[in-house]
Each structure stands twice: as C-alpha cells, then as structure tokens.
Design a protein around this motif. Structure first.
Motif, mmCIF file in Angstrom:
data_model
loop_
_atom_site.group_PDB
_atom_site.id
_atom_site.type_symbol
_atom_site.label_atom_id
_atom_site.label_comp_id
_atom_site.label_asym_id
_atom_site.label_seq_id
_atom_site.Cartn_x
_atom_site.Cartn_y
_atom_site.Cartn_z
ATOM 1 N N ILE A 138 0.838 -1.205 0.000
ATOM 2 C CA ILE A 138 0.000 0.000 0.000
ATOM 3 C C ILE A 138 0.871 1.253 0.000
ATOM 4 C CG2 ILE A 138 -1.756 1.298 1.249
ATOM 5 C CD1 ILE A 138 -2.629 -1.302 -0.192
ATOM 6 N N ALA A 139 1.959 1.229 0.757
ATOM 7 C CA ALA A 139 2.863 2.385 0.776
ATOM 8 C C ALA A 139 3.406 2.665 -0.619
ATOM 9 C CB ALA A 139 3.998 2.138 1.760
ATOM 10 N N ASN A 140 3.791 1.605 -1.341
ATOM 11 C CA ASN A 140 4.307 1.767 -2.696
ATOM 12 C C ASN A 140 3.257 2.349 -3.626
ATOM 13 O OD1 ASN A 140 4.822 0.538 -5.584
ATOM 14 N ND2 ASN A 140 6.804 0.498 -4.544
ATOM 15 N N LEU A 141 2.039 1.846 -3.512
ATOM 16 C CA LEU A 141 0.943 2.327 -4.358
ATOM 17 C C LEU A 141 0.641 3.796 -4.077
ATOM 18 C CD1 LEU A 141 -1.194 1.530 -6.454
ATOM 19 C CD2 LEU A 141 -2.661 0.803 -4.570
ATOM 20 N N LEU A 142 0.662 4.181 -2.798
ATOM 21 C CA LEU A 142 0.423 5.581 -2.439
ATOM 22 C C LEU A 142 1.536 6.477 -2.951
ATOM 23 C CD1 LEU A 142 -0.921 5.194 1.218
ATOM 24 C CD2 LEU A 142 -2.235 5.776 -0.827
ATOM 25 N N CYS A 143 2.779 5.984 -2.894
ATOM 26 C CA CYS A 143 3.907 6.770 -3.405
ATOM 27 C C CYS A 143 3.729 7.062 -4.894
ATOM 28 C CB CYS A 143 5.221 6.024 -3.187
ATOM 29 S SG CYS A 143 5.805 6.012 -1.478
ATOM 30 N N GLU A 144 3.298 6.052 -5.631
ATOM 31 C CA GLU A 144 3.096 6.257 -7.071
ATOM 32 C C GLU A 144 2.079 7.363 -7.325
ATOM 33 O OE1 GLU A 144 0.606 3.921 -10.304
ATOM 34 O OE2 GLU A 144 2.466 2.833 -9.871
ATOM 35 N N CYS A 201 4.259 12.265 6.014
ATOM 36 C CA CYS A 201 5.693 11.969 6.071
ATOM 37 C C CYS A 201 6.088 11.247 4.782
ATOM 38 C CB CYS A 201 6.043 11.125 7.295
ATOM 39 S SG CYS A 201 7.837 10.936 7.527
ATOM 40 N N ARG A 202 6.441 12.041 3.800
ATOM 41 C CA ARG A 202 6.737 11.530 2.464
ATOM 42 C C ARG A 202 7.921 10.558 2.459
ATOM 43 N NH1 ARG A 202 6.647 14.060 -2.802
ATOM 44 N NH2 ARG A 202 8.347 13.264 -4.100
ATOM 45 N N ASP A 203 9.015 10.951 3.107
ATOM 46 C CA ASP A 203 10.223 10.114 3.084
ATOM 47 C C ASP A 203 9.993 8.767 3.747
ATOM 48 O OD1 ASP A 203 11.531 12.129 1.774
ATOM 49 O OD2 ASP A 203 12.561 12.905 3.551
ATOM 50 N N ARG A 204 9.269 8.761 4.852
ATOM 51 C CA ARG A 204 8.995 7.513 5.557
ATOM 52 C C ARG A 204 8.100 6.611 4.705
ATOM 53 N NH1 ARG A 204 10.363 3.266 8.242
ATOM 54 N NH2 ARG A 204 8.952 2.616 9.922
ATOM 55 N N LEU A 205 7.126 7.204 4.015
ATOM 56 C CA LEU A 205 6.244 6.420 3.147
ATOM 57 C C LEU A 205 7.058 5.761 2.030
ATOM 58 C CD1 LEU A 205 3.272 5.662 2.460
ATOM 59 C CD2 LEU A 205 3.259 7.649 0.934
ATOM 60 N N MET A 206 7.984 6.515 1.433
ATOM 61 C CA MET A 206 8.806 5.955 0.357
ATOM 62 C C MET A 206 9.723 4.854 0.873
ATOM 63 S SD MET A 206 9.841 9.094 -2.162
ATOM 64 C CE MET A 206 8.619 9.725 -3.329
ATOM 65 N N ASP A 207 10.183 5.018 2.097
ATOM 66 C CA ASP A 207 11.051 4.000 2.685
ATOM 67 C C ASP A 207 10.262 2.706 2.933
ATOM 68 O OD1 ASP A 207 13.574 3.124 3.940
ATOM 69 O OD2 ASP A 207 12.403 3.157 5.787
ATOM 70 N N ILE A 208 9.075 2.825 3.490
ATOM 71 C CA ILE A 208 8.248 1.640 3.752
ATOM 72 C C ILE A 208 7.880 0.943 2.440
ATOM 73 C CG2 ILE A 208 5.999 0.854 4.616
ATOM 74 C CD1 ILE A 208 6.167 3.109 6.698
ATOM 75 N N GLY A 209 7.542 1.737 1.421
ATOM 76 C CA GLY A 209 7.125 1.166 0.147
ATOM 77 C C GLY A 209 8.268 0.758 -0.756
ATOM 78 N N ARG A 210 9.516 1.025 -0.326
ATOM 79 C CA ARG A 210 10.698 0.724 -1.159
ATOM 80 C C ARG A 210 10.477 1.271 -2.563
ATOM 81 N NH1 ARG A 210 9.940 -5.470 0.709
ATOM 82 N NH2 ARG A 210 9.999 -5.078 2.948
ATOM 83 N N ASP A 212 10.783 3.167 -5.953
ATOM 84 C CA ASP A 212 11.720 3.642 -6.957
ATOM 85 C C ASP A 212 10.895 4.050 -8.166
ATOM 86 O OD1 ASP A 212 13.581 4.082 -8.937
ATOM 87 O OD2 ASP A 212 14.701 2.233 -8.609
ATOM 88 N N GLY A 213 10.701 5.346 -8.327
ATOM 89 C CA GLY A 213 9.760 5.830 -9.327
ATOM 90 C C GLY A 213 10.303 5.967 -10.729
ATOM 91 N N ARG A 214 11.455 5.393 -11.018
ATOM 92 C CA ARG A 214 12.022 5.549 -12.354
ATOM 93 C C ARG A 214 11.128 4.961 -13.441
ATOM 94 N NH1 ARG A 214 18.038 3.376 -11.353
ATOM 95 N NH2 ARG A 214 16.831 1.976 -9.995
ATOM 96 N N TYR A 215 10.321 3.958 -13.093
ATOM 97 C CA TYR A 215 9.446 3.354 -14.098
ATOM 98 C C TYR A 215 8.374 4.314 -14.600
ATOM 99 C CZ TYR A 215 5.914 2.724 -10.397
ATOM 100 O OH TYR A 215 4.998 2.931 -9.386
ATOM 101 N N LEU A 216 8.153 5.418 -13.858
ATOM 102 C CA LEU A 216 7.164 6.406 -14.274
ATOM 103 C C LEU A 216 7.708 7.383 -15.310
ATOM 104 C CD1 LEU A 216 5.587 7.231 -10.796
ATOM 105 C CD2 LEU A 216 4.562 5.892 -12.640
ATOM 106 N N GLY A 217 9.021 7.379 -15.520
ATOM 107 C CA GLY A 217 9.609 8.267 -16.517
ATOM 108 C C GLY A 217 9.521 9.731 -16.160
#
Length: 248
Positions: A138-144, A201-210, A212-217
């Motif tokens: 869920i953290a990863n999905l929210l980050c996206e 807490c953006r950074d913590r969310l990205m850390d939990i979700g691991r 890596d948004g490079r796939y979004l271009g």
C-alpha cells in the motif's frame, strides 16, 4: 520546431466530449470508437471485473492521461475505463493523430513513450501485488499516486481516491486495506486527523514502500523545478504525456 508549437498543435485537436459522472464508464468494455479519449479533469481507472464479481484496477488515470490509446492499435480489449470521480474528457480522432504525427514526428515519440510508461506501471503493479506484504504494498501504491499528482502540478499529499479503490488496485479486501491504512497512521505516515488519505511523512512512506519511481519516466528533483514552463502555465490540459519528451 519548438515544443510549444507542437503542444498547441496537439491541443487544437482535442474535442470536448463532455462530463462523465462518477461510477460511469468512460470507455466501455470492448468498445473501439475510432478516437482516443483523454482525461481532462478528474480521476479514472482501467479495470476488469473478475468471475466472482470483484473489480481489479490495473492503473489510475489523471488529467492529461490517455484512457484508451492502446485501442488505436489493438481495438479488441477486454478492459474498461471507469470514472472514480466526476470527470471531463476529450477525444482525438485516430486520423487526426496520424496526421499530427506526420507533421510533428516528436509527438509520435511522446505517445510511444507514454505507452511504454503505462506498461511499466502494469509491471510494477504485478510485482507489488505478487511479492510485497500489505504494508509496503500500500505504501508503494500511495507513493506512485503522490509522485504522479506532483508531476501534473497538483498536491501530492492528498490522495484523491477511496480505500475501496486502493483495495481493488492492491488486490486486498476492504477490511485488510482499512487495517493497513490505520497502521500507516499509527506510524505517523498518514494523517490521523483527515477522513481521507493524506500523506504527512513523504520520506517515511517511500522507505516503507521501497519506492523507486524511475518506471514512471518522471525526471527527479523538486516538482516545480522539473516541469517545463508550458506545463506549469497550462493546468487545464495538464501534461498530455508530452513532458515525457520535453521535460528538462
């Protein structure tokens, strides 16, 4: 030929189709209407219903995203695109797309890149639902969603969808989704004072979700610093994916 001229030529082809009410389909199952639909306002999703009546969401569409560009090449598609909020949509006729690409070849590259990026989102979604436990899933999905909202100049801290929508995208029950959202709130990642889903807490969310948004271009860096001037200036039509080519 500069990007502003190319963008304006593309925008002139948009025909306003009208408003779609929340819960209605923007693009019906198996429909091939001879035009490509672009979301101008609101939030939509590409989805399919399973045999047991559950909805599986594959991707979310934001303002500027094509809803059905794949049907330009593959008319028979067994998915639909539904409005998650009230939406405003426009259309490009397929013959107009062919004509504008002939005149401005770099627009063809932008549309091709958009298709590749959407395929990357599909791959990330498959990895997410098959390999990650509920909390990082869920953290990863929210980050996206957060990053994609920022990329079109919107507030990425407020995720404009329901827990049911997220559950259907993450292949979780609504009960499991609610527990996971509560866990993220207890961890101080999501706001406890908001009825919706607000990231604090953006950074913590990205850390939990691991994440890596490079796939979004999407180019890295502060949102305002990475967006081209025409993009910041023209919120009405958002990106139309052209920033995939023209962003600095």
């Amino acid at each position: 030929m500069d990007s502003e001229e190319e963008l304006q030529a593309l925008l002139l082809l948009v025909k306003i189709k009208g408003r779609i009410t929340r819960g209605e389909d923007i693009v019906g199952l198996g429909s091939s209407p001879g035009h490509a639909t672009v979301l101008l306002k609101g939030l939509a999703c590409r989805y399919k219903m399973t045999e047991n009546g559950r909805r599986q969401i594959f991707t979310f569409q934001y303002p500027g995203d094509f809803c059905d560009f794949d049907r330009y090449l593959l008319p028979a598609v067994d998915e639909a695109v539904g409005a998650l909020t009230d939406c405003l949509v426009g259309v490009f006729r397929h013959e107009d797309i062919e004509r504008i690409i002939d005149r401005y070849p770099r627009l063809g590259l932008a549309l091709w890149r958009a298709t590749i990026i959407e395929a990357g989102i599909f791959r990330e979604r498959l990895l997410n639902v098959s390999q990650r436990p509920a909390l990082p899933r869920i953290a990863n999905l929210l980050c996206e969603q957060m990053v994609r909202l920022e990329a079109i100049g919107l507030d990425g801290s407020v995720i404009p969808m329901t827990q049911v929508d997220l559950a259907d995208a993450a292949s979780l029950s609504t009960v499991h989704m609610n527990r996971t959202i509560q866990d993220l709130r207890e961890l101080g990642v999501l706001s406890k004072g908001s009825r919706g889903i607000e990231v604090v807490c953006r950074d913590r969310l990205m850390d939990i979700g691991r994440f890596d948004g490079r796939y979004l271009g999407i180019p890295q860096g502060p949102p305002e610093g990475r967006l081209p001037a025409w993009f910041r200036r023209d919120a009405a039509y958002a990106k139309l994916h052209v920033e995939a080519v023209y962003a600095p």
